[in-house]
Structures are given as structure tokens and as C-alpha cells.
Design a protein around this motif. Structure first.
Motif, PDB file in Angstrom:
ATOM      1  N   ILE A   1       0.886  -1.135   0.015  1.00 27.80           N
ATOM      2  CA  ILE A   1      -0.042  -0.010  -0.031  1.00 27.80           C
ATOM      3  C   ILE A   1       0.953   1.238   0.006  1.00 27.80           C
ATOM      4  CG2 ILE A   1      -1.732   1.215   1.115  1.00 27.80           C
ATOM      5  CD1 ILE A   1      -2.731  -1.049   2.594  1.00 27.80           C
ATOM      6  N   ALA A   2       0.847   2.125  -0.872  1.00 25.40           N
ATOM      7  CA  ALA A   2       1.735   3.146  -1.070  1.00 25.40           C
ATOM      8  C   ALA A   2       1.131   4.222  -0.037  1.00 25.40           C
ATOM      9  CB  ALA A   2       1.507   4.025  -2.702  1.00 25.40           C
ATOM     10  N   ALA A   3       2.167   4.303   0.689  1.00 23.29           N
ATOM     11  CA  ALA A   3       2.004   5.403   2.021  1.00 23.29           C
ATOM     12  C   ALA A   3       2.252   6.875   1.694  1.00 23.29           C
ATOM     13  CB  ALA A   3       2.810   4.999   3.190  1.00 23.29           C
ATOM     14  N   HIS A   4       2.991   7.009   0.391  1.00 23.75           N
ATOM     15  CA  HIS A   4       3.242   8.501  -0.031  1.00 23.75           C
ATOM     16  C   HIS A   4       3.233   8.368  -1.479  1.00 23.75           C
ATOM     17  CE1 HIS A   4       4.810  10.035   4.073  1.00 23.75           C
ATOM     18  NE2 HIS A   4       5.194   8.608   4.030  1.00 23.75           N
TER      19      HIS A   4
ATOM     20  N   ASP B   1       4.967   9.898 -12.957  1.00 16.12           N
ATOM     21  CA  ASP B   1       5.825   8.954 -13.092  1.00 16.12           C
ATOM     22  C   ASP B   1       5.087   7.559 -12.657  1.00 16.12           C
ATOM     23  OD1 ASP B   1       8.178  10.405 -13.948  1.00 16.12           O
ATOM     24  OD2 ASP B   1       8.902  10.514 -12.122  1.00 16.12           O
ATOM     25  N   SER B   2       3.930   7.674 -12.175  1.00 17.12           N
ATOM     26  CA  SER B   2       3.315   6.459 -11.702  1.00 17.12           C
ATOM     27  C   SER B   2       3.142   5.255 -12.982  1.00 17.12           C
ATOM     28  CB  SER B   2       1.766   6.627 -11.171  1.00 17.12           C
ATOM     29  OG  SER B   2       2.127   7.610 -10.200  1.00 17.12           O
TER      30      SER B   2
ATOM     31  N   ASN C   1      -6.962   3.293 -10.250  1.00 12.49           N
ATOM     32  CA  ASN C   1      -6.077   2.830  -9.125  1.00 12.49           C
ATOM     33  C   ASN C   1      -6.395   1.224  -8.796  1.00 12.49           C
ATOM     34  OD1 ASN C   1      -5.100   5.410  -9.491  1.00 12.49           O
ATOM     35  ND2 ASN C   1      -4.760   5.414  -7.401  1.00 12.49           N
ATOM     36  N   PHE C   2      -5.668   0.751  -8.140  1.00 13.22           N
ATOM     37  CA  PHE C   2      -5.870  -0.627  -7.534  1.00 13.22           C
ATOM     38  C   PHE C   2      -6.616  -0.756  -6.584  1.00 13.22           C
ATOM     39  CE2 PHE C   2      -2.337  -0.773 -10.259  1.00 13.22           C
ATOM     40  CZ  PHE C   2      -2.582  -1.629 -11.475  1.00 13.22           C
ATOM     41  N   HIS C   3      -7.970  -1.297  -6.096  1.00 19.19           N
ATOM     42  CA  HIS C   3      -8.661  -1.384  -5.284  1.00 19.19           C
ATOM     43  C   HIS C   3      -8.503  -2.084  -4.114  1.00 19.19           C
ATOM     44  CE1 HIS C   3     -10.137   2.238  -7.619  1.00 19.19           C
ATOM     45  NE2 HIS C   3     -10.317   1.303  -8.334  1.00 19.19           N
TER      46      HIS C   3
ATOM     47  N   SER D   1      -4.718   4.326  -3.117  1.00 20.47           N
ATOM     48  CA  SER D   1      -4.833   5.937  -3.329  1.00 20.47           C
ATOM     49  C   SER D   1      -3.418   6.628  -3.755  1.00 20.47           C
ATOM     50  CB  SER D   1      -5.370   6.653  -2.183  1.00 20.47           C
ATOM     51  OG  SER D   1      -6.773   6.250  -1.985  1.00 20.47           O
ATOM     52  N   TYR D   2      -2.529   6.314  -3.328  1.00 15.87           N
ATOM     53  CA  TYR D   2      -1.306   7.027  -3.643  1.00 15.87           C
ATOM     54  C   TYR D   2      -0.465   5.857  -4.686  1.00 15.87           C
ATOM     55  CZ  TYR D   2      -1.404  11.187  -0.966  1.00 15.87           C
ATOM     56  OH  TYR D   2      -1.509  12.414  -0.474  1.00 15.87           O
ATOM     57  N   GLY D   3      -1.065   4.815  -4.795  1.00 16.33           N
ATOM     58  CA  GLY D   3      -0.340   3.859  -5.722  1.00 16.33           C
ATOM     59  C   GLY D   3      -0.328   4.119  -7.291  1.00 16.33           C
TER      60      GLY D   3
END
Length: 417
Positions: free
Chosen positions: A23-26, A33-34, A366-368, A402-404
Motif C-alpha cells: 500500500i503506497a503510503a506516500h 511517473d506512476s 487505481n488498484f482497489h 490511493s497513492y499507488g
């Protein structure tokens, strides 16, 4: 597809193992760039958001949700020193819509979650001093009522000139999702917001749009790809897990949408070439289609009668085979007959396997979370291939939630109505 009504779907069939470290924390330093997973015709490939225009056909229409996340977390300190945190979810039902409620000056009533509610004694009015540059503002909070989903809180402030939207900007904190295990910081104030965010009202970001930059919009223009903007104010219900074994036991959250007449005409011109950026944009677009269907059946219907409830698409409307252009024209005519430039109402539409996608050819998302209504929506787009997509993302280092990172999912042909 085999299932026509998702009531019988077992949510346990829509799960996968999501380790916390994935899980992307930031957010990344640069939005575009994602990484971008591309699913088309059963095949999976990779790109980045920076090059998303290369994945899209000329003449397409990308539809974005331009809602803006409000700083909905308010921290008060009791006279005894204890902390009470108030999370503003949505306006009280006495207001017709979020925009009206956000514009209230001097006082407003809001449905909220309250952290530390047990320590908030009846009759106690909480106070908070706000620094508005040249003036000081006193903000108070009083508990009006308690109900199943939270509390009705009455906020008042003096001087009373500022709107509630301005008060939240001064007093609140950005409400990053609960699965991000850290406190919000200054970076989130900017990055948990799309660059085109405009309409105040969400308590969660339409995260598919977080990756888009001015450079991407320039690339889209060069390729003759148009853009349109709708509004769906994302509620905290977007994080609400499905706790029932079958979907029939889940109460789908209702959210406000706001779409103008010019956008509906744009959708008519681009039918069969529409791509939704985000699940909220897709839910808005599909809602517009079914509102148009209802307007075609009853041109004198009220706006409330046109609103889409959780199950009515599956229970009655799916029997009707009305082309997209026809439905949208009926909705446009309904607006013209009422001299209405925009539609502002709630939608409770549930998109799950068995739902025939009407409005779009592809979805950027995004991925849920496992066992979420958002994952059900993805499965409605690409069927059981959602498992292949998520397995690929997991095994190839994609960042989740969310931030992924994100994906571009082209509709499977057998999912088209």
C-alpha cells in the motif's frame, strides 16, 4: 455475462492478499511517473501515466471528476484538555446539495463521525480559535443529534462573513484514507488533490486523477483527445467495506453528482469514444444514462424521481434497451423543458458483475481494496480477468490504493450491453 443481478454475489469471491507494504503510503515525487498497467483484449502490458496519450485513440473523450477534497477533519480541545476529533461527512438533509451547504455563512449543520464522542458530555459546546490573518474567528461545535451513521453537529462561527468552505480551509486537516497508516502532512494538502480539482465537497480524492499533469493534458490535445468534467462528491462510504456475505446485504452509499447541460451534449457527440477517469466518473456517467432512460419513460418526472437507487437498475430498468444517444437526448430535453442548466442530485448506483456497461469503452483507475464495491466495479468492466490484472500487478511491483499506481482497463466485448 452469467449474472444479471448481483444480489447473490459472494464478496469472498472478490478478495486477494494485499500485504501492508504494498500500500503506497506516500505519492511519488512526480505525479505522472506512476506506472500504468494496460489491459486490452485479455492482454496485459505496461506503460506510465506520462505516456498515457500513446495508449488512447484520437477523437476519444476523457471524462474527469473535478470534485475537490475539503479539509474535513476538525480537532477540538475540551476545557479539561481532552481531544475531540470531528470528521465532516456530508451536509445535513436540510440542505439541497453540498454546494449550498458549503456556501453557508455563520452556521451550518453537518453529518459527522466523532472520535472521542463518549467524552463529549451533553450540552458541552466545543470552541476553537482560528487565525484568519488580520482577524480572529471563533468556531464552535454543538452536538444536535445522534443517529446510526454518526452525529449531526451544528457549527457556528463569528465573525460570520466566511463560508463553511472557507472555515474548513482554515481549521481542518486533509482526510487521507484510513489504510494510510500515518498522519496527514503538508504534502498531502497538495498531492491528495487533482490538479483540476474545483468543486468543494469530497472527503476522499478521485484517485485515478491524481496522476494527471499539465504535460499530460497538452499531450492529449496534440492527439485530438478531448476532455470533459463532471462532479461526484466522494463520501467516506467509498472506504466502507462489504461486511455482508452477499452483496444484497450491503447498503451502497449515496453521493452527490453535478453535471451541466454542455457536458451532456459533449457526451452525445462522443458516444462510443468515452473513457472514464476514475470509478466516480464512471458511476456518474452510468447514472446519467439511466436518468435519461427514466426521463424517456416519464418526461414530467421530478428530479427526485430521476435519481438512481441501489437496486432499481437490476430490478426494472435493465429490461429496457434504449440507445445511449436516445437516453442522453431525453435527459437533455428534460433539462431544457425546466430551463435547468445543470443536474444536481444523489446517485446510489451499484456497478457489479452482471451490470452492462453503457457509457464507456475504457476506465482509468487505481488498484482497489479487496472485498470492496470498487473492485466489483472493475469486475463489471473486465469480468474474471480482474484476477489476472491484480495478480500481475502484485507480482510486478505495482503500488496499490490511493497513492499507488494505476491501470487502463478496456471494456471486455462480452461486457457490453
Amino acid at each position: 455475462m452469467a449474472i444479471n443481478n448481483p444480489r447473490s454475489i459472494a464478496i469472498a469471491d472478490f478478495t486477494y492478499d494485499l500485504p501492508e507494504e504494498r500500500i503506497a503510503a506516500h505519492p511519488l515525487e512526480q505525479r505522472d511517473d506512476s506506472r500504468l498497467l494496460v489491459y486490452k483484449g485479455g492482454a496485459i502490458s505496461e506503460s506510465t501515466y506520462k505516456h498515457i496519450a500513446d495508449q488512447l485513440p484520437p477523437g476519444a473523450l476523457l471524462v474527469f471528476n473535478n470534485t475537490r477534497v475539503v479539509q474535513a477533519r476538525l480537532l477540538f480541545t475540551k476545557p479539561t484538555g481532552g481531544a475531540i476529533e470531528i470528521f465532516c461527512l456530508e451536509p445535513d438533509t436540510r440542505y439541497p446539495d453540498i454546494t449550498t451547504a458549503m456556501g453557508q455563512a455563520g452556521g451550518v449543520s453537518w453529518t459527522c463521525l466523532v472520535g472521542g464522542a463518549g467524552k463529549w458530555k451533553p450540552g458541552l459546546i466545543l470552541e476553537k480559535q482560528l487565525d484568519a490573518g488580520t482577524e480572529k474567528i471563533l468556531l464552535t461545535a454543538a452536538m444536535e443529534s445522534r443517529h446510526t451513521d454518526g452525529f449531526t453537529i451544528r457549527f457556528e462561527w463569528s465573525p460570520a462573513q466566511k463560508s463553511f468552505a472557507e472555515i474548513l480551509q482554515l481549521a481542518g486537516r486533509i482526510p487521507i484514507p484510513p489504510y494510510i497508516k500515518r498522519e496527514a502532512d503538508e504534502t498531502d494538502t497538495q498531492r491528495y488533490q487533482t490538479i483540476y480539482a474545483e468543486q468543494e465537497g469530497s472527503v476522499a480524492a478521485p484517485t485515478a486523477g491524481l496522476h494527471f499533469t499539465p504535460a499530460i493534458f497538452e499531450d492529449l490535445k496534440l492527439k485530438n483527445i478531448e476532455t470533459a468534467f463532471v462532479t461526484l462528491h466522494v463520501g467516506a462510504g467509498t472506504f466502507k467495506p462489504v461486511k455482508s456475505e452477499r452483496i444484497e446485504g450491503h447498503d451502497m452509499h449515496a453521493e452527490f453528482i453535478d453535471v451541466d447541460q454542455a457536458t451532456i451534449r459533449q457526451l452525445i457527440r462522443h458516444q462510443n469514444r468515452i473513457i472514464a477517469v476514475g470509478t466516480t466518473s464512471l458511476r456518474t456517467l452510468e447514472t446519467l444514462y439511466w436518468m435519461g432512460v427514466k426521463a424517456s419513460l416519464n418526461p414530467s418526472a421530478s428530479l427526485q424521481e430521476l435519481e438512481i437507487r441501489q437496486w432499481e437498475v437490476y430490478d426494472s430498468l435493465l429490461r429496457l434497451d434504449i440507445p445511449v444517444e436516445t437516453a442522453l437526448k431525453h435527459l437533455s430535453d428534460w433539462m431544457e423543458n425546466r430551463q435547468a442548466n445543470r443536474i444536481i442530485c444523489k446517485t446510489q448506483i451499484l456497478i457489479a458483475p452482471g451490470y452492462p456497461i453503457k457509457m464507456v469503452k475504457a476506465l482509468v483507475t487505481n488498484f482497489h481494496q479487496p472485498q470492496s464495491t470498487l473492485l466489483l466495479l472493475v469486475a463489471a468492466m473486465i469480468g474474471d480477468d480482474w484476477k489476472n490484472v491484480y495478480e500481475y500487478a502484485m507480482h510486478n511491483g505495482f503500488r496499490f490504493l490511493s497513492y499507488g499506481d494505476g491501470s487502463l482497463l478496456w471494456l471486455r466485448e462480452d461486457n457490453i450491453s
